[in-house]
Scaffold this active site. Structure first.
Site, PDB file in Angstrom:
ATOM      1  N   ASN A 171       2.140  10.180  -0.015  1.00 47.58           N
ATOM      2  CA  ASN A 171       1.041   9.434  -0.623  1.00 47.58           C
ATOM      3  C   ASN A 171      -0.042   9.098   0.403  1.00 47.58           C
ATOM      4  O   ASN A 171      -1.244   9.186   0.115  1.00 47.58           O
ATOM      5  CB  ASN A 171       1.581   8.147  -1.257  1.00 47.58           C
ATOM      6  CG  ASN A 171       0.569   7.496  -2.175  1.00 47.58           C
ATOM      7  OD1 ASN A 171      -0.247   8.170  -2.797  1.00 47.58           O
ATOM      8  ND2 ASN A 171       0.610   6.181  -2.252  1.00 47.58           N
TER       9      ASN A 171
ATOM     10  N   ARG B  31      -6.522  23.388 -25.901  1.00 41.06           N
ATOM     11  CA  ARG B  31      -7.613  22.417 -25.959  1.00 41.06           C
ATOM     12  C   ARG B  31      -7.081  20.987 -25.903  1.00 41.06           C
ATOM     13  O   ARG B  31      -7.577  20.143 -25.160  1.00 41.06           O
ATOM     14  CB  ARG B  31      -8.422  22.601 -27.240  1.00 41.06           C
ATOM     15  CG  ARG B  31      -9.302  23.830 -27.263  1.00 41.06           C
ATOM     16  CD  ARG B  31     -10.202  23.813 -28.488  1.00 41.06           C
ATOM     17  NE  ARG B  31     -10.912  25.089 -28.563  1.00 41.06           N
ATOM     18  CZ  ARG B  31     -10.591  26.083 -29.383  1.00 41.06           C
ATOM     19  NH1 ARG B  31      -9.586  25.935 -30.218  1.00 41.06           N
ATOM     20  NH2 ARG B  31     -11.264  27.204 -29.372  1.00 41.06           N
TER      21      ARG B  31
ATOM     22  N   SER C 256      -6.045  26.344 -29.691  1.00 38.99           N
ATOM     23  CA  SER C 256      -6.092  24.978 -30.220  1.00 38.99           C
ATOM     24  C   SER C 256      -5.153  24.059 -29.450  1.00 38.99           C
ATOM     25  O   SER C 256      -5.485  22.902 -29.168  1.00 38.99           O
ATOM     26  CB  SER C 256      -5.726  24.977 -31.702  1.00 38.99           C
ATOM     27  OG  SER C 256      -4.469  25.595 -31.928  1.00 38.99           O
TER      28      SER C 256
ATOM     29  N   ASP D  10      -5.849  -2.567 -10.527  1.00 43.78           N
ATOM     30  CA  ASP D  10      -5.170  -1.832  -9.458  1.00 43.78           C
ATOM     31  C   ASP D  10      -5.458  -2.508  -8.120  1.00 43.78           C
ATOM     32  O   ASP D  10      -6.492  -2.282  -7.497  1.00 43.78           O
ATOM     33  CB  ASP D  10      -5.656  -0.383  -9.467  1.00 43.78           C
ATOM     34  CG  ASP D  10      -5.000   0.461  -8.381  1.00 43.78           C
ATOM     35  OD1 ASP D  10      -4.001   0.009  -7.793  1.00 43.78           O
ATOM     36  OD2 ASP D  10      -5.493   1.581  -8.118  1.00 43.78           O
TER      37      ASP D  10
ATOM     38  N   LYS E 241       0.693   2.909  -6.773  1.00 46.06           N
ATOM     39  CA  LYS E 241       0.072   2.059  -7.800  1.00 46.06           C
ATOM     40  C   LYS E 241      -1.112   2.753  -8.462  1.00 46.06           C
ATOM     41  O   LYS E 241      -1.284   2.676  -9.682  1.00 46.06           O
ATOM     42  CB  LYS E 241      -0.384   0.733  -7.169  1.00 46.06           C
ATOM     43  CG  LYS E 241       0.735  -0.128  -6.603  1.00 46.06           C
ATOM     44  CD  LYS E 241       0.243  -1.486  -6.141  1.00 46.06           C
ATOM     45  CE  LYS E 241      -0.811  -1.394  -5.038  1.00 46.06           C
ATOM     46  NZ  LYS E 241      -0.300  -0.734  -3.810  1.00 46.06           N
ATOM     47  N   THR E 242      -1.930   3.425  -7.662  1.00 51.64           N
ATOM     48  CA  THR E 242      -3.097   4.104  -8.226  1.00 51.64           C
ATOM     49  C   THR E 242      -2.673   5.250  -9.131  1.00 51.64           C
ATOM     50  O   THR E 242      -3.230   5.438 -10.223  1.00 51.64           O
ATOM     51  CB  THR E 242      -4.008   4.621  -7.105  1.00 51.64           C
ATOM     52  OG1 THR E 242      -4.520   3.513  -6.360  1.00 51.64           O
ATOM     53  CG2 THR E 242      -5.179   5.418  -7.673  1.00 51.64           C
TER      54      THR E 242
ATOM     55  N   TYR F 257      -7.324  18.585 -36.058  1.00 46.93           N
ATOM     56  CA  TYR F 257      -7.001  18.459 -34.632  1.00 46.93           C
ATOM     57  C   TYR F 257      -6.312  17.128 -34.345  1.00 46.93           C
ATOM     58  O   TYR F 257      -5.517  17.029 -33.410  1.00 46.93           O
ATOM     59  CB  TYR F 257      -8.268  18.616 -33.786  1.00 46.93           C
ATOM     60  CG  TYR F 257      -8.503  20.036 -33.361  1.00 46.93           C
ATOM     61  CD1 TYR F 257      -7.850  20.568 -32.249  1.00 46.93           C
ATOM     62  CD2 TYR F 257      -9.347  20.871 -34.084  1.00 46.93           C
ATOM     63  CE1 TYR F 257      -8.045  21.878 -31.868  1.00 46.93           C
ATOM     64  CE2 TYR F 257      -9.550  22.188 -33.705  1.00 46.93           C
ATOM     65  CZ  TYR F 257      -8.896  22.687 -32.601  1.00 46.93           C
ATOM     66  OH  TYR F 257      -9.075  23.990 -32.221  1.00 46.93           O
TER      67      TYR F 257
ATOM     68  N   PRO G 147       0.822  -1.217   0.000  1.00 39.89           N
ATOM     69  CA  PRO G 147       0.000   0.000   0.000  1.00 39.89           C
ATOM     70  C   PRO G 147       0.854   1.264   0.000  1.00 39.89           C
ATOM     71  O   PRO G 147       1.978   1.273   0.499  1.00 39.89           O
ATOM     72  CB  PRO G 147      -0.805  -0.122   1.305  1.00 39.89           C
ATOM     73  CG  PRO G 147      -0.834  -1.589   1.615  1.00 39.89           C
ATOM     74  CD  PRO G 147       0.483  -2.117   1.130  1.00 39.89           C
TER      75      PRO G 147
END
Length: 497
Positions: free
Chosen positions: A150, A395, A392, A111, A31-32, A364, A27
């Site tokens: 984290n 965006r 542009s 995950d 990872k996330t 685009y 943990p």
């Protein structure tokens, strides 16, 4: 080049087949963050990608940690009730993976901790037998600062610790980590392709990675980090000749005034945001990216000419890839003129403004391909960043960060005079829009619904190819609308006085 130039009947790109990426790690090892960043990049490439989070599914199905049996996170023997709950969660995640693949998806990122060798081996074999390519992605972190950050910024804000004292929540989570460490088994099995990342990008090891798409995944993971930074977007100031792509004219007097106002707004907003998060603005450098067009890099000049002890450390970089979209033969035309002289092309443009390419122009899609190196640099950049660009370009970059579909890129409205603040997080981005300018060159909605230029400025329809969202009466996405398009995005719009 990353954006796909073709599609296949199966919907699978790059002849890569279907891929399941199993994250492995203790943990609070990022990872996330890695999973969401990779999902964002693969979607930008056109690959149908989905993150299945065991933790999110468990909280959605069973509730927060306070609703779980005491032995749910413990190592060793567990009660029948706990075993049944854990199986319910794991089976539910597997079903979500299957459903995405069966629905035409190509890449799933699972995950979860997957810290026990026998469990991940069984899961990999199950999917491998059905033709799914399995890659194990391990995140190893021994940097205490990264782990602490984290935990405080991500983990204790989850529903598991709602209503907890922050320090007690941190201590409880460290206890959960210590339990996992007792049984954790690092990846040593060489029969499966794997990627091992150390300290979120500090070092990377790979095994049996084959093919274009798998190589692109490794390439992307070599360029990411999870250091806190702030990203700002603003349009360049008004130029002397607004309607000409070829002219490359300098800033108008109003444009120079705009650049000064932009500097004051960015420095004030950045200092306030950093102080709220416990950072000292004087200790952090501000990097500014502009295109090589005069009006863009001259808008950044006030940041370099300001003096005084309160002035931040600033570095300005010109990037030729960030020049605005090329309008080709439509350069300088109004929408009415383009419709009159190029009726067939106009009909195709209205039907699909993202993929359409005017004669000798860029679409685009072309612009997105050109900007791909900028996206990688955006992931690599560890300093606070201000992007002074053309509408542009902004965006495309916003669509990448927020995760908008490519078809919606031309509809994003980027008004001159708005400062967009984007803060990347593990689950997405937090963004805010601040209005700071109402002078010439800003488009505002008039009372009759027409789109007008700001005060004392002539109406300029000649640049509609660059400013599609502002110059047509079709679908538009404003900054306040962006939050509705992506989970994990929080957005507010604030007017500064």
């Amino acid at each position: 080049m990353a954006a796909p130039l073709y599609t296949t009947a199966s919907g699978l790109l790059f002849h890569a087949g279907k891929i399941l990426i199993l994250t492995v790690g203790l943990p609070a090892r990022g990872k996330t963050h890695i999973s969401r960043a990779l999902e964002r990049y693969l979607r930008w490439m056109g690959v149908k990608t989905h993150v299945v989070s065991l933790g999110d599914y468990r909280r959605k199905t069973l509730g927060g940690a306070q609703k779980l049996p005491p032995d749910y996170f413990s190592i060793g023997e567990k009660s029948p009730e706990t075993l049944a709950l854990r199986k319910k969660v794991s089976d539910g995640c597997e079903n979500m993976i299957w459903e995405f693949f069966e629905g035409g998806g190509q890449v799933v990122i699972y995950d979860a901790n997957n810290g026990l060798r026998k469990n991940r081996q069984a899961l990999a074999e199950k999917f491998d037998k059905l033709g799914i390519h399995v890659i194990m992605l391990e995140s190893i972190c021994d940097n205490k600062e990264i782990i602490e950050t984290n935990i405080r910024n991500v983990k204790i804000s989850s529903p598991d610790y709602r209503g907890w004292d922050q320090d007690k929540a941190v201590e409880d989570y460290y206890g959960r980590i210590r339990l996992r460490e007792q049984a954790y088994e690092t990846i040593e099995e060489t029969e499966w392709p794997y990627i091992r990342i150390f300290n979120v990008g500090e070092k990377i090891m790979v095994n049996k990675i084959r093919g274009y798409l798998q190589s692109r995944i490794v390439f992307f993971l070599m360029n990411i980090h999870n250091r806190f930074r702030m990203i700002y977007f603003a349009r360049s100031g008004q130029s002397l000749i607004e309607h000409s792509y070829k002219a490359d004219s300098d800033l108008s007097p109003a444009g120079w005034e705009y650049s000064e106002r932009l500097k004051d707004s960015v420095l004030e907003r950045r200092a306030k945001s950093l102080e709220q998060r416990g950072y000292d603005p004087k200790e952090r450098r501000l990097v500014i990216w502009t295109s090589t067009r005069r009006r863009a890099h001259h808008t950044a000049w006030p940041f370099l000419t300001s003096a005084g002890e309160s002035s931040p450390r600033v570095k300005v970089i010109e990037k030729p890839q960030m020049c605005e979209i090329n309008p080709g033969v439509w350069d300088g035309l109004t929408p009415d003129q383009a419709r009159k002289f190029y009726p067939e092309e106009w009909a195709r443009f209205v039907k699909d403004p993202h993929a359409f390419r005017a004669p000798r122009a860029e679409s685009y899609h072309d612009l997105s391909v050109r900007l791909e190196p900028i996206l990688i640099e955006l992931e690599r950049e560890k300093e606070d960043l201000l992007i002074i660009g053309h509408s542009s370009v902004i965006r495309c970059l916003l669509a990448y960060l927020i995760g908008l579909p490519a078809s919606e890129i031309p509809a994003i409205e980027v008004a001159r005079g708005d400062l967009l603040e984007v803060v990347p997080t593990s689950y997405g981005v937090h963004s805010q829009a601040f209005h700071f300018w109402d002078g010439p060159g800003r488009r505002v909605d008039a009372a009759d619904g027409e789109v007008e230029l700001g005060l004392f400025s002539n109406r300029d329809e000649n640049n509609f190819y660059e400013n599609y969202a502002e110059d047509t009466k079709g679908k538009k996405i404003t900054p306040s609308d962006l939050a509705a398009h992506r989970n994990g995005v929080e957005q507010t719009v604030v007017a500064e006085t």
